[in-house]
Motif scaffolding. Sequence first.
Motif: not given
Length: 377
Positions: A232-233, A236-239, A307-308, A325-331
Amino acid sequence: MTPNPLALIAEITHRCPLHCVYCSNPLELAAVASELSTAEWLDTFRQAGKLGMLHAHFTGGEPLARNDLTELIAGARAAGLYTNLITSGIGLSETRLKALIDAGLDHIQLSFQDSREAEANWIAGAKAHAHKIELSKQIRHHKIAFTVNLVVHRQNIDHLAEMIAFIEQLAPERMEIAHTQYYGWALKNRSALLPTRVQLDKAVDAVTAAEKRLAGRIRIDFVVPDYYARFPKACMGGWGRKLMLINPLGKVLPCHAAEVIPGMTFENIRERTLEAIWQQSPSFQRFRGEDWMLEPCRSCDQRTVDFGGCRCQAFLLAGNAAATDPACSLATSHHIVEAALAEANAETKMSQPVAASSFVQLQQLAEGFWNYRTNPE
């Protein structure tokens, strides 16, 4: 102690003349009467300057809906902030443009929906395309940094090369080509906006060719849909790591969509200082650092890069803001994104998106947007 933020995103109003089908503003918009006053915004910019921020990004809605925009620009510049206006251009005349630049405007980002007038006006829900072209010519008469923003999606991505050539004629220093991010109305319209893999591959080729051709003349920033990315992106540069966003009501947020996460309370600039909120607010601490992370993020080397992923997307898709983040292939919830991609790539007939126009939006438009016509600065 957390390092101070770099930039302030000033969401000065939710009023907007457009009804873009990919609008990511909240579905519940702030009423005009509740917006921060001129004096409150000016005090906020002073606080931002003292906090060491470098940039103030004026956005909305449409920031030109505020009759006091010139004063706000001047106040941010006086506070030592680099000023950037992100706008549709509706409500910006040549006279008003000059006034904003004279007040200290450093950079303008003008949005376009397409290179073709009919399609652009349809996506925007307003006849704005011709005005934007004329405004681009006026901008080039001034010494001001100029970026053209273009949102791409399933409805227009097939002629991206044509759109790049169109933007080239406007002579910006930079073009930002960003795929729709799925929040707000964009999430509701995802099936009509998410491109196929074939479409995306052709778009990447078009951008790569343009980057070579325009090297040294126009910088291209290309944001691909994170549904197709392996990771994932870094939203915002991380929360709570680099940016603060203040919405029209004065709520201070880590990102524009943060209020979709239930059970969170965001403090208001009317009640606490920017510095206190940045350093002490539970909302900024909630997903800052790594202690909150679950597996697979907690033991993944990518956690220091992305950052997740996006906390809001994690909640909207997986129902848990602390999840990967569900966009991550590892999620563990990546199957949700895979299902959306499968649907997009199997769909043979392109569906039509629903315009971002609700009763609330139309009511607010009537309340205040056209005030600048009857009560100009």
